[in-house]
Design an enzyme around this catalytic site. Structure first.
Site, short mmCIF file in Angstrom:
data_model
loop_
_atom_site.label_atom_id
_atom_site.label_comp_id
_atom_site.label_asym_id
_atom_site.label_seq_id
_atom_site.Cartn_x
_atom_site.Cartn_y
_atom_site.Cartn_z
N GLY A 46 -23.55 91.42 12.57
CA GLY A 46 -24.72 90.73 13.10
C GLY A 46 -24.80 89.24 12.85
O GLY A 46 -25.80 88.63 13.15
N CYS A 47 -23.75 88.68 12.28
CA CYS A 47 -23.74 87.23 12.04
C CYS A 47 -23.07 86.53 13.21
O CYS A 47 -22.12 87.05 13.80
CB CYS A 47 -22.97 86.91 10.75
SG CYS A 47 -23.73 87.58 9.27
N SER A 48 -23.54 85.35 13.54
CA SER A 48 -22.92 84.60 14.63
C SER A 48 -21.54 84.10 14.24
O SER A 48 -20.67 83.93 15.08
CB SER A 48 -23.81 83.44 15.06
OG SER A 48 -24.05 82.57 13.98
#
Length: 137
Positions: A46-48
């Site tokens: 879920g991290c960019s």
């Protein structure tokens, strides 16, 4: 690694650009994470940017986290998150409200949503891992 209180004291006196520089500096201060530990199992979803967090249980029952990111600001955010729980007993880490500890930094208003969207997932991974270690001890 600096304590969260020490970081907060410095952070409060800085403006926007200086706060970015501080985050980048914090990221540079992280212990080196060997590439062999940057696996699918240690990757934060879920991290960019790509983020990896790996806990090491010490003989005294404390957890020491290694972390890395391919983005400088994100690496600094990871460092900030970890500083709230670094080298503390697994049970303490599992029970720590890391999000509350980070509230004085007001990251949601200081950084773009892209930069902070993975923070809850980082926190969840750290706390869940700590809970597993706490149950095993």
């Amino acid at each position: 690694m600096r304590s969260l209180d020490d970081i907060r004291e410095e952070y409060e006196f800085l403006d926007g650009d200086e706060r970015y520089r501080l985050l980048i500096e914090l990221g540079r201060e992280l212990d080196e994470m060997p590439d062999a530990l940057k696996t699918d199992a240690t990757k934060v979803r879920g991290c960019s940017a790509s983020v990896w967090v790996y806990p090491t249980a010490r003989e005294d029952g404390t957890l020491h986290f290694l972390a890395d990111s391919n983005a400088a600001i994100t690496k600094g955010i990871v460092s900030l998150v970890i500083s709230a729980v670094q080298d503390k007993p697994a049970e303490t880490v599992a029970e720590t409200d890391i999000a509350a500890a980070l509230e004085p930094f007001d990251l949601k208003n200081q950084l773009s949503s892209n930069r902070t969207q993975g923070v809850p997932n980082m926190i969840a991974l750290i706390r869940e891992t700590a809970a597993r270690y706490a149950q095993g001890s």
